[in-house]
Design a protein around this motif. Sequence first.
Motif, short mmCIF file in Angstrom:
data_model
loop_
_atom_site.label_atom_id
_atom_site.label_comp_id
_atom_site.label_asym_id
_atom_site.label_seq_id
_atom_site.Cartn_x
_atom_site.Cartn_y
_atom_site.Cartn_z
N GLY A 12 0.83 -1.20 0.00
CA GLY A 12 0.00 0.00 0.00
C GLY A 12 0.86 1.23 0.00
O GLY A 12 1.83 1.32 -0.75
N GLY A 13 0.54 2.17 0.87
CA GLY A 13 1.29 3.42 0.90
C GLY A 13 1.15 4.13 2.22
O GLY A 13 0.38 3.72 3.08
N THR A 14 1.92 5.20 2.34
CA THR A 14 1.89 6.02 3.55
C THR A 14 1.56 7.46 3.21
O THR A 14 1.96 7.97 2.18
N GLU A 15 0.80 8.07 4.07
CA GLU A 15 0.53 9.50 4.01
C GLU A 15 1.55 10.18 4.91
O GLU A 15 1.84 9.68 6.00
N LEU A 16 2.12 11.31 4.46
CA LEU A 16 3.09 12.05 5.25
C LEU A 16 2.55 13.45 5.54
O LEU A 16 2.03 14.11 4.63
N ILE A 17 2.69 13.90 6.77
CA ILE A 17 2.30 15.25 7.16
C ILE A 17 3.45 15.83 7.98
O ILE A 17 3.88 15.24 8.96
N ILE A 18 3.94 17.00 7.54
CA ILE A 18 5.05 17.65 8.23
C ILE A 18 4.60 19.03 8.67
O ILE A 18 4.02 19.79 7.88
N ARG A 19 4.89 19.37 9.92
CA ARG A 19 4.60 20.70 10.46
C ARG A 19 5.85 21.21 11.14
O ARG A 19 6.46 20.50 11.93
N SER B 246 4.27 13.20 10.92
CA SER B 246 3.24 12.24 11.28
C SER B 246 2.58 11.69 10.02
O SER B 246 2.85 12.14 8.91
N GLY B 247 1.73 10.73 10.20
CA GLY B 247 0.99 10.15 9.08
C GLY B 247 0.52 8.76 9.41
O GLY B 247 0.45 8.37 10.58
N GLY B 248 0.20 8.03 8.38
CA GLY B 248 -0.29 6.68 8.57
C GLY B 248 -0.17 5.87 7.30
O GLY B 248 0.01 6.41 6.21
N PHE B 249 -0.23 4.58 7.46
CA PHE B 249 -0.14 3.64 6.35
C PHE B 249 -1.50 3.01 6.09
O PHE B 249 -2.30 2.85 7.01
N GLU B 250 -1.73 2.62 4.87
CA GLU B 250 -2.82 1.72 4.51
C GLU B 250 -2.14 0.56 3.80
O GLU B 250 -1.64 0.70 2.69
N LEU B 251 -2.08 -0.58 4.48
CA LEU B 251 -1.40 -1.76 3.97
C LEU B 251 -2.40 -2.90 3.89
O LEU B 251 -2.97 -3.29 4.91
N CYS B 252 -2.62 -3.43 2.70
CA CYS B 252 -3.64 -4.45 2.53
C CYS B 252 -3.07 -5.69 1.86
O CYS B 252 -2.12 -5.62 1.08
N GLY B 253 -3.68 -6.82 2.16
CA GLY B 253 -3.34 -8.11 1.57
C GLY B 253 -4.53 -9.04 1.67
O GLY B 253 -5.64 -8.62 2.01
N GLU B 254 -4.30 -10.31 1.41
CA GLU B 254 -5.39 -11.29 1.44
C GLU B 254 -6.03 -11.42 2.83
O GLU B 254 -7.21 -11.68 2.94
N ALA B 255 -5.23 -11.23 3.88
CA ALA B 255 -5.74 -11.41 5.25
C ALA B 255 -6.44 -10.18 5.80
O ALA B 255 -6.94 -10.19 6.90
#
Length: 135
Positions: free
Chosen positions: A58-65, A111-120
């Motif tokens: 998947g991917g990651t969102e990045l936020i910098i302040r 800061s940020g977050g990931f959305e990582l997906c697979g079969e499970a």
Amino acid sequence: MRRIIATIALLGMSLFVMLAPTPASAASDVEVTSATLVAQGVALDVSLTLTCQAGLSGGTELIIRQRSGNRVAYASGWGPAYCTGEPQIVTGRAWVEGGGLILKPGLALISGGFELCGEAGCAYPRFEQTFRITR
């Protein structure tokens, strides 16, 4: 009264089961490892060390302040991620938003977050870390 208490207990247990982590989200760890200025502060390359379940992608969102005088410079972006089950480096780029403020060497909140997906299923690890930006 007993019926109300029993109903509340059942609702609480149901909520606990629904919010329990899925196997895909059980073992994800993220840490910022570098933050390097690009184009004289117009963008920032951020490297993260990610450990997550093999087979997820998947991917990651990045936020910098970053504080800039009495204002805040803000940048956002993203980066791709592919999980191997071992610690790996994920690199993304964040671009400065409008307002004319650029990023500079020094402390920033990344800061940020990931959305990582697979079969499970999917995992959504989040991160927030104060980190020193370098040139």
